[in-house]
Write a protein that holds these residues in place. Structure first.
Motif, PDB file in Angstrom:
ATOM      1  N   MET A   1       0.859  -1.171   0.000  1.00 26.80           N
ATOM      2  CA  MET A   1       0.000   0.000   0.000  1.00 26.80           C
ATOM      3  C   MET A   1       0.903   1.231   0.000  1.00 26.80           C
ATOM      4  O   MET A   1       1.909   1.263   0.682  1.00 26.80           O
ATOM      5  CB  MET A   1      -0.895  -0.031   1.233  1.00 26.80           C
ATOM      6  CG  MET A   1      -1.861   1.112   1.299  1.00 26.80           C
ATOM      7  SD  MET A   1      -3.130   0.936   2.570  1.00 26.80           S
ATOM      8  CE  MET A   1      -4.369   0.051   1.644  1.00 26.80           C
ATOM      9  N   ASN A   2       0.536   2.241  -0.773  1.00 28.91           N
ATOM     10  CA  ASN A   2       1.322   3.467  -0.794  1.00 28.91           C
ATOM     11  C   ASN A   2       0.417   4.669  -0.505  1.00 28.91           C
ATOM     12  O   ASN A   2      -0.795   4.544  -0.435  1.00 28.91           O
ATOM     13  CB  ASN A   2       2.062   3.640  -2.123  1.00 28.91           C
ATOM     14  CG  ASN A   2       1.123   3.765  -3.300  1.00 28.91           C
ATOM     15  OD1 ASN A   2       0.124   4.484  -3.243  1.00 28.91           O
ATOM     16  ND2 ASN A   2       1.431   3.079  -4.378  1.00 28.91           N
ATOM     17  N   ARG A   3       1.036   5.832  -0.361  1.00 29.13           N
ATOM     18  CA  ARG A   3       0.288   7.030   0.037  1.00 29.13           C
ATOM     19  C   ARG A   3      -0.789   7.405  -0.961  1.00 29.13           C
ATOM     20  O   ARG A   3      -1.838   7.888  -0.587  1.00 29.13           O
ATOM     21  CB  ARG A   3       1.227   8.191   0.329  1.00 29.13           C
ATOM     22  CG  ARG A   3       1.818   8.883  -0.841  1.00 29.13           C
ATOM     23  CD  ARG A   3       2.660  10.110  -0.465  1.00 29.13           C
ATOM     24  NE  ARG A   3       3.564   9.846   0.618  1.00 29.13           N
ATOM     25  CZ  ARG A   3       3.693  10.657   1.680  1.00 29.13           C
ATOM     26  NH1 ARG A   3       3.009  11.771   1.767  1.00 29.13           N
ATOM     27  NH2 ARG A   3       4.525  10.354   2.640  1.00 29.13           N
ATOM     28  N   TYR A   4      -0.567   7.149  -2.251  1.00 26.95           N
ATOM     29  CA  TYR A   4      -1.563   7.524  -3.264  1.00 26.95           C
ATOM     30  C   TYR A   4      -2.783   6.619  -3.188  1.00 26.95           C
ATOM     31  O   TYR A   4      -3.912   7.086  -3.323  1.00 26.95           O
ATOM     32  CB  TYR A   4      -0.922   7.514  -4.650  1.00 26.95           C
ATOM     33  CG  TYR A   4       0.297   8.395  -4.670  1.00 26.95           C
ATOM     34  CD1 TYR A   4       0.171   9.786  -4.578  1.00 26.95           C
ATOM     35  CD2 TYR A   4       1.573   7.857  -4.711  1.00 26.95           C
ATOM     36  CE1 TYR A   4       1.284  10.606  -4.546  1.00 26.95           C
ATOM     37  CE2 TYR A   4       2.693   8.672  -4.682  1.00 26.95           C
ATOM     38  CZ  TYR A   4       2.537  10.041  -4.600  1.00 26.95           C
ATOM     39  OH  TYR A   4       3.643  10.847  -4.551  1.00 26.95           O
ATOM     40  N   ARG A   5      -2.577   5.350  -2.943  1.00 29.03           N
ATOM     41  CA  ARG A   5      -3.704   4.427  -2.785  1.00 29.03           C
ATOM     42  C   ARG A   5      -4.482   4.758  -1.514  1.00 29.03           C
ATOM     43  O   ARG A   5      -5.712   4.726  -1.504  1.00 29.03           O
ATOM     44  CB  ARG A   5      -3.190   2.989  -2.742  1.00 29.03           C
ATOM     45  CG  ARG A   5      -4.292   1.983  -2.670  1.00 29.03           C
ATOM     46  CD  ARG A   5      -3.785   0.595  -2.877  1.00 29.03           C
ATOM     47  NE  ARG A   5      -4.811  -0.353  -2.490  1.00 29.03           N
ATOM     48  CZ  ARG A   5      -4.549  -1.549  -2.031  1.00 29.03           C
ATOM     49  NH1 ARG A   5      -3.314  -1.989  -1.943  1.00 29.03           N
ATOM     50  NH2 ARG A   5      -5.521  -2.355  -1.680  1.00 29.03           N
ATOM     51  N   ILE A   6      -3.777   5.096  -0.457  1.00 25.96           N
ATOM     52  CA  ILE A   6      -4.436   5.468   0.803  1.00 25.96           C
ATOM     53  C   ILE A   6      -5.286   6.720   0.591  1.00 25.96           C
ATOM     54  O   ILE A   6      -6.432   6.781   1.032  1.00 25.96           O
ATOM     55  CB  ILE A   6      -3.396   5.692   1.923  1.00 25.96           C
ATOM     56  CG1 ILE A   6      -2.800   4.344   2.327  1.00 25.96           C
ATOM     57  CG2 ILE A   6      -4.017   6.394   3.119  1.00 25.96           C
ATOM     58  CD1 ILE A   6      -1.592   4.449   3.227  1.00 25.96           C
ATOM     59  N   GLU A   7      -4.726   7.708  -0.094  1.00 23.37           N
ATOM     60  CA  GLU A   7      -5.477   8.945  -0.357  1.00 23.37           C
ATOM     61  C   GLU A   7      -6.715   8.679  -1.200  1.00 23.37           C
ATOM     62  O   GLU A   7      -7.747   9.321  -1.013  1.00 23.37           O
ATOM     63  CB  GLU A   7      -4.567   9.974  -1.014  1.00 23.37           C
ATOM     64  CG  GLU A   7      -3.523  10.525  -0.060  1.00 23.37           C
ATOM     65  CD  GLU A   7      -2.445  11.351  -0.739  1.00 23.37           C
ATOM     66  OE1 GLU A   7      -2.413  11.424  -1.988  1.00 23.37           O
ATOM     67  OE2 GLU A   7      -1.612  11.913  -0.009  1.00 23.37           O
ATOM     68  N   GLU A   8      -6.632   7.711  -2.125  1.00 19.89           N
ATOM     69  CA  GLU A   8      -7.792   7.351  -2.950  1.00 19.89           C
ATOM     70  C   GLU A   8      -8.846   6.611  -2.137  1.00 19.89           C
ATOM     71  O   GLU A   8     -10.038   6.856  -2.285  1.00 19.89           O
ATOM     72  CB  GLU A   8      -7.361   6.465  -4.119  1.00 19.89           C
ATOM     73  CG  GLU A   8      -6.657   7.189  -5.228  1.00 19.89           C
ATOM     74  CD  GLU A   8      -6.217   6.245  -6.341  1.00 19.89           C
ATOM     75  OE1 GLU A   8      -6.572   5.046  -6.306  1.00 19.89           O
ATOM     76  OE2 GLU A   8      -5.506   6.711  -7.241  1.00 19.89           O
ATOM     77  N   GLU A   9      -8.418   5.674  -1.290  1.00 19.61           N
ATOM     78  CA  GLU A   9      -9.356   4.849  -0.532  1.00 19.61           C
ATOM     79  C   GLU A   9      -9.944   5.570   0.674  1.00 19.61           C
ATOM     80  O   GLU A   9     -11.009   5.198   1.155  1.00 19.61           O
ATOM     81  CB  GLU A   9      -8.668   3.554  -0.088  1.00 19.61           C
ATOM     82  CG  GLU A   9      -8.380   2.628  -1.248  1.00 19.61           C
ATOM     83  CD  GLU A   9      -7.810   1.282  -0.812  1.00 19.61           C
ATOM     84  OE1 GLU A   9      -8.063   0.862   0.343  1.00 19.61           O
ATOM     85  OE2 GLU A   9      -7.122   0.660  -1.625  1.00 19.61           O
TER      86      GLU A   9
END
Length: 85
Positions: A1-9
């Motif tokens: 998991m990376n920061r961009y996926r976290i921001e999307e989810e």
């Protein structure tokens, strides 16, 4: 998991990410605490190794820095949590 996926989810949750971005390599996932509070979970040992590598510290110095300045910092209910494996 990376920061961009976290921001999307989690677009509506003010999850706090560690800086600098090299700590992204230590993200384990997002934890859900009581009262629906979420926080990003980091692998503590990876954080220490990354800190030593990128900041050119000895492992002992990285441990001391991490314990006091990173793990020891409380910045609100979405403060990151750390997993020791």
């Amino acid at each position: 998991m990376n920061r961009y996926r976290i921001e999307e989810e989690y677009p509506d949750v003010p999850l706090l990410l560690l800086e600098p971005h090299y700590f992204d390599k230590a993200i384990v996932g997002v934890v859900h605490r009581t009262n629906q509070v979420q926080a990003i979970c980091y692998d503590a040992n990876k954080c220490i190794k990354l800190l030593a590598k990128y900041e050119k510290m000895s492992e002992d110095d990285a441990v001391e820095y991490f314990d006091y300045n990173t793990q020891g910092a409380f910045v609100g209910e979405h403060t990151p949590v750390f997993l020791y494996r």
